[in-house]
Design a protein around this motif. Structure first.
Motif, PDB file in Angstrom:
ATOM      1  N   ALA A  55       0.859  -1.185   0.000  1.00 49.85           N
ATOM      2  CA  ALA A  55       0.000   0.000   0.000  1.00 49.85           C
ATOM      3  C   ALA A  55       0.894   1.233   0.000  1.00 49.85           C
ATOM      4  N   LEU A  56       0.576   2.162  -0.928  1.00 46.63           N
ATOM      5  CA  LEU A  56       1.467   3.308  -1.114  1.00 46.63           C
ATOM      6  C   LEU A  56       0.718   4.453  -1.784  1.00 46.63           C
ATOM      7  N   LYS A  57       1.420   5.561  -1.986  1.00 45.69           N
ATOM      8  CA  LYS A  57       0.899   6.662  -2.778  1.00 45.69           C
ATOM      9  C   LYS A  57       1.247   6.371  -4.242  1.00 45.69           C
ATOM     10  N   ASN A  58       0.232   6.380  -5.126  1.00 45.39           N
ATOM     11  CA  ASN A  58       0.501   5.915  -6.487  1.00 45.39           C
ATOM     12  C   ASN A  58       1.448   6.832  -7.265  1.00 45.39           C
ATOM     13  N   ALA A  99      -2.270   6.152   1.974  1.00 50.19           N
ATOM     14  CA  ALA A  99      -2.119   5.282   0.804  1.00 50.19           C
ATOM     15  C   ALA A  99      -3.371   5.375  -0.061  1.00 50.19           C
ATOM     16  N   ASN A 100      -3.191   5.278  -1.375  1.00 55.64           N
ATOM     17  CA  ASN A 100      -4.349   5.316  -2.270  1.00 55.64           C
ATOM     18  C   ASN A 100      -4.323   4.214  -3.332  1.00 55.64           C
ATOM     19  N   SER A 101      -3.347   3.313  -3.260  1.00 55.64           N
ATOM     20  CA  SER A 101      -3.248   2.228  -4.226  1.00 55.64           C
ATOM     21  C   SER A 101      -2.484   1.065  -3.600  1.00 55.64           C
ATOM     22  N   VAL A 102      -2.639  -0.099  -4.234  1.00 61.25           N
ATOM     23  CA  VAL A 102      -1.886  -1.275  -3.812  1.00 61.25           C
ATOM     24  C   VAL A 102      -1.149  -1.821  -5.034  1.00 61.25           C
ATOM     25  N   CYS A 119       6.843  -2.576 -12.640  1.00 60.52           N
ATOM     26  CA  CYS A 119       5.890  -2.270 -13.713  1.00 60.52           C
ATOM     27  C   CYS A 119       5.991  -0.787 -14.060  1.00 60.52           C
ATOM     28  N   ASP A 120       5.283  -0.396 -15.112  1.00 61.32           N
ATOM     29  CA  ASP A 120       5.405   0.980 -15.601  1.00 61.32           C
ATOM     30  C   ASP A 120       4.226   1.872 -15.242  1.00 61.32           C
ATOM     31  N   GLU A 121       3.184   1.293 -14.654  1.00 62.27           N
ATOM     32  CA  GLU A 121       2.000   2.105 -14.370  1.00 62.27           C
ATOM     33  C   GLU A 121       1.305   1.588 -13.116  1.00 62.27           C
ATOM     34  N   LEU A 122       0.762   2.506 -12.325  1.00 61.89           N
ATOM     35  CA  LEU A 122      -0.073   2.163 -11.165  1.00 61.89           C
ATOM     36  C   LEU A 122      -1.123   3.248 -11.016  1.00 61.89           C
ATOM     37  N   LYS A 123      -2.365   2.896 -11.226  1.00 62.32           N
ATOM     38  CA  LYS A 123      -3.451   3.877 -11.167  1.00 62.32           C
ATOM     39  C   LYS A 123      -3.876   4.136  -9.723  1.00 62.32           C
ATOM     40  N   GLU A 124      -4.439   5.307  -9.504  1.00 60.15           N
ATOM     41  CA  GLU A 124      -5.018   5.625  -8.198  1.00 60.15           C
ATOM     42  C   GLU A 124      -6.171   4.662  -7.915  1.00 60.15           C
ATOM     43  N   ASN A 125      -6.229   4.160  -6.690  1.00 63.71           N
ATOM     44  CA  ASN A 125      -7.254   3.218  -6.219  1.00 63.71           C
ATOM     45  C   ASN A 125      -7.125   1.816  -6.834  1.00 63.71           C
ATOM     46  N   SER A 127      -6.465  -1.922  -7.055  1.00 68.97           N
ATOM     47  CA  SER A 127      -6.495  -3.016  -6.074  1.00 68.97           C
ATOM     48  C   SER A 127      -6.938  -2.554  -4.690  1.00 68.97           C
ATOM     49  N   VAL A 128      -7.770  -1.510  -4.666  1.00 63.01           N
ATOM     50  CA  VAL A 128      -8.333  -0.992  -3.412  1.00 63.01           C
ATOM     51  C   VAL A 128      -9.841  -1.169  -3.435  1.00 63.01           C
ATOM     52  N   ARG A 129     -10.390  -1.774  -2.366  1.00 65.28           N
ATOM     53  CA  ARG A 129     -11.830  -1.906  -2.224  1.00 65.28           C
ATOM     54  C   ARG A 129     -12.305  -0.857  -1.228  1.00 65.28           C
ATOM     55  N   LYS A 130     -13.082   0.118  -1.729  1.00 65.98           N
ATOM     56  CA  LYS A 130     -13.485   1.260  -0.918  1.00 65.98           C
ATOM     57  C   LYS A 130     -14.600   0.885   0.067  1.00 65.98           C
ATOM     58  N   GLN A 131     -14.546   1.456   1.255  1.00 60.83           N
ATOM     59  CA  GLN A 131     -15.623   1.252   2.226  1.00 60.83           C
ATOM     60  C   GLN A 131     -16.959   1.654   1.610  1.00 60.83           C
TER      61      GLN A 131
END
Length: 389
Positions: A55-58, A99-102, A119-125, A127-131
Motif C-alpha cells: 500500500a502506497l501513494k501511487n 495510501a491510495n493504491s496497492v 511495472c510501468d503504471e499504477l493507477k489511483e485506487n 487493487s483498493v476496495r473502498k468502504q
C-alpha cells in the motif's frame, strides 16, 4: 387445460396469513424472508486491499520506498504512511491513511532494503476496495422472498445469525395403492418410492409429514383425508388420481365439499394431476407412476406452497439451443428431461421416457416443456428449467 393455465390458476390462491418465526442461517435456505432487509453496515466495512502487495501513494510507486510494517487482515489499528513510505499488506487488510493504491506483490522487488516497482503504471485506487462501495448501511439490499445461498451469505456478512421468516406451511403426504409396500418391509409388491422422493423434495420449504399408505377402501380414504385436513394446510396424495374402480380420492373430496382449482392438465407425464380446495385447505392429487408423480410435484408443489405463504413464485429458466430434431405429436404438452452440455440442451433418449421410470430423473439435470405438436429442429432455441426443486 395447459401447464401455463394450471400455473396461472395457482396465482388465485389466497395467502394463509401465516405467523413468522426466527430460524438460524443454517436452517433458513428455502424459507421466505418475512420483511425487506436493510444493511446493518457498509460493505466493505472498511477500505481494504484486494490482494497481497504494498500500500502506497501511487504517484511515488516508481521511487524506492521504505517498508515500515506489514498489515494483515484483521489488523484494525490505525496506521499512516508518509512520503517515501509504504506498507506490506495482505488481502483484506485495512488500507493505511495516506495510501491510495496497492501494488501487486508480483510487480515488486526488494533491493537495498527498499521496495521497487517492476511495472510501468499504477493507477489511483488500483487493487483498493473502498468502504461502502458495494452497499451502504441502511440500504435495502434484500427484498422479501425466498432465501437462497447468496442471501444467507449477505445476512451473515451483516452480522445476522437468526432471521425472521414466514412460518412453514404444514404438508401431509399420502401414498395410495394396494400394490405398495414400504422400502423397510420385505415381501412381494411395489416399493413406495414416490412418497420418499417427494417428502425430500418438499422438506426444505415446508413442515412435511409422511402419513402412510391409504387402503383401497372408500371409508378409510374418506376418514383419512378428513383427519389430515384438520392438521395440514396442504395434503399431497400420490396415486388414485385417475378414474379406476378403486380410485376413491375424487369421490371423497366431493363428499367433503372440495372444489377443483384445476384437473387433468394436457401434459405428459403427470397429466392426471389435480388441485382441490375448501376454505383454506388444499390437496394436490398426483399420479402414482414415479415419473409422473415427481414431475407433477416438481412443476406445481413449490408454487402452491409459496403462494400459500403470500409469495408469487416463478421457476427460474433460461434459453439455449436444442441439440437435435425433436418431434412429438400426442396432443399434449410434453415434459422432456435432459442435460446441458456446452450450453446446448440434449434431450434424454430423444424425449422418449415412460411414466414408470426413475433412472432418467437421476441421470438428468434439466427439462423443457414442449408445446402441443412439438416439432423442434436442431439449433432451435428452447426455454430450459433446472430439474432441481
Amino acid at each position: 387445460m395447459t401447464v401455463e393455465e394450471a400455473l396461472n390458476s395457482i396465482n388465485k390462491i389466497q395467502s394463509l396469513n401465516k405467523n413468522t418465526k426466527y430460524v438460524n442461517l443454517f436452517e433458513a435456505k428455502g424459507k421466505i424472508l418475512a420483511n425487506d432487509f436493510y444493511a446493518r453496515c457498509d460493505a466493505p466495512i472498511y477500505t481494504n486491499s484486494a490482494m497481497d502487495g504494498y500500500a502506497l501513494k501511487n504517484n511515488e510507486f516508481k521511487d524506492g520506498l521504505k517498508v515500515i510494517k506489514t498489515i494483515f487482515a484483521g489488523d484494525l489499528e490505525d496506521c499512516e504512511i508518509k512520503s517515501g513510505e509504504c506498507v506490506k499488506i495482505m488481502t483484506g487488510a485495512k488500507i493505511p491513511t495516506g495510501a491510495n493504491s496497492v501494488l501487486m506483490i508480483e510487480k515488486s522487488e526488494i533491493k537495498d532494503g527498499k521496495m521497487f516497482a517492476t511495472c510501468d503504471e499504477l493507477k489511483e485506487n488500483e487493487s483498493v476496495r473502498k468502504q461502502g462501495e458495494e452497499y451502504k448501511k441502511g440500504d435495502c439490499i434484500i427484498k422479501k422472498g425466498v432465501i437462497n445461498d447468496d442471501i444467507i451469505m449477505m445476512l451473515a456478512n451483516n452480522g445476522v445469525y437468526s432471521v425472521d421468516v414466514i412460518d412453514d406451511i404444514k404438508v401431509g403426504i399420502f401414498a395410495s395403492g394396494k400394490e405398495l409396500i414400504e422400502p423397510f418391509y420385505s415381501g412381494y409388491g411395489v416399493y413406495n418410492s414416490n412418497s420418499y422422493g417427494i417428502y425430500s423434495m418438499l422438506s426444505d420449504i415446508s413442515n412435511v409429514s409422511y402419513l402412510g399408505i391409504l387402503q383401497d377402501e372408500y371409508d378409510y380414504v374418506l376418514n383419512s383425508l378428513k383427519g389430515a385436513f384438520l392438521n395440514f394446510d396442504l395434503v399431497v396424495s400420490i396415486g388414485a388420481a385417475s378414474v379406476g374402480d378403486a380410485d376413491y380420492i375424487k369421490k371423497a373430496l366431493d363428499e367433503l365439499g372440495f372444489s377443483p382449482i384445476f384437473t387433468k392438465v394436457k401434459m405428459k407425464p403427470a397429466g392426471p394431476v389435480s388441485l382441490y380446495h375448501k376454505d383454506n385447505k388444499y390437496i394436490l392429487v398426483l399420479p402414482g407412476n414415479p415419473m409422473s408423480a415427481y414431475v407433477g410435484a416438481l412443476i406445481y408443489a413449490r408454487k402452491i406452497i409459496y403462494k400459500l405463504q403470500g409469495l408469487e413464485y416463478n421457476k427460474f429458466s433460461f434459453k439455449c439451443k436444442i441439440s437435435n430434431d425433436l418431434k412429438i405429436s400426442n396432443g399434449k404438452e410434453n415434459i422432456v428431461i435432459g442435460n446441458i452440455e456446452n450450453d446446448i440442451f440434449i434431450p434424454f433418449n430423444n424425449g422418449r421416457i415412460n411414466s414408470g421410470q426413475i433412472m432418467p430423473l437421476y441421470k438428468c439435470t434439466h427439462y423443457i416443456i414442449c408445446p402441443i405438436e412439438c416439432n423442434f429442429k436442431a439449433g432451435d432455441i428452447v426455454r430450459v428449467y433446472e430439474k432441481s426443486f
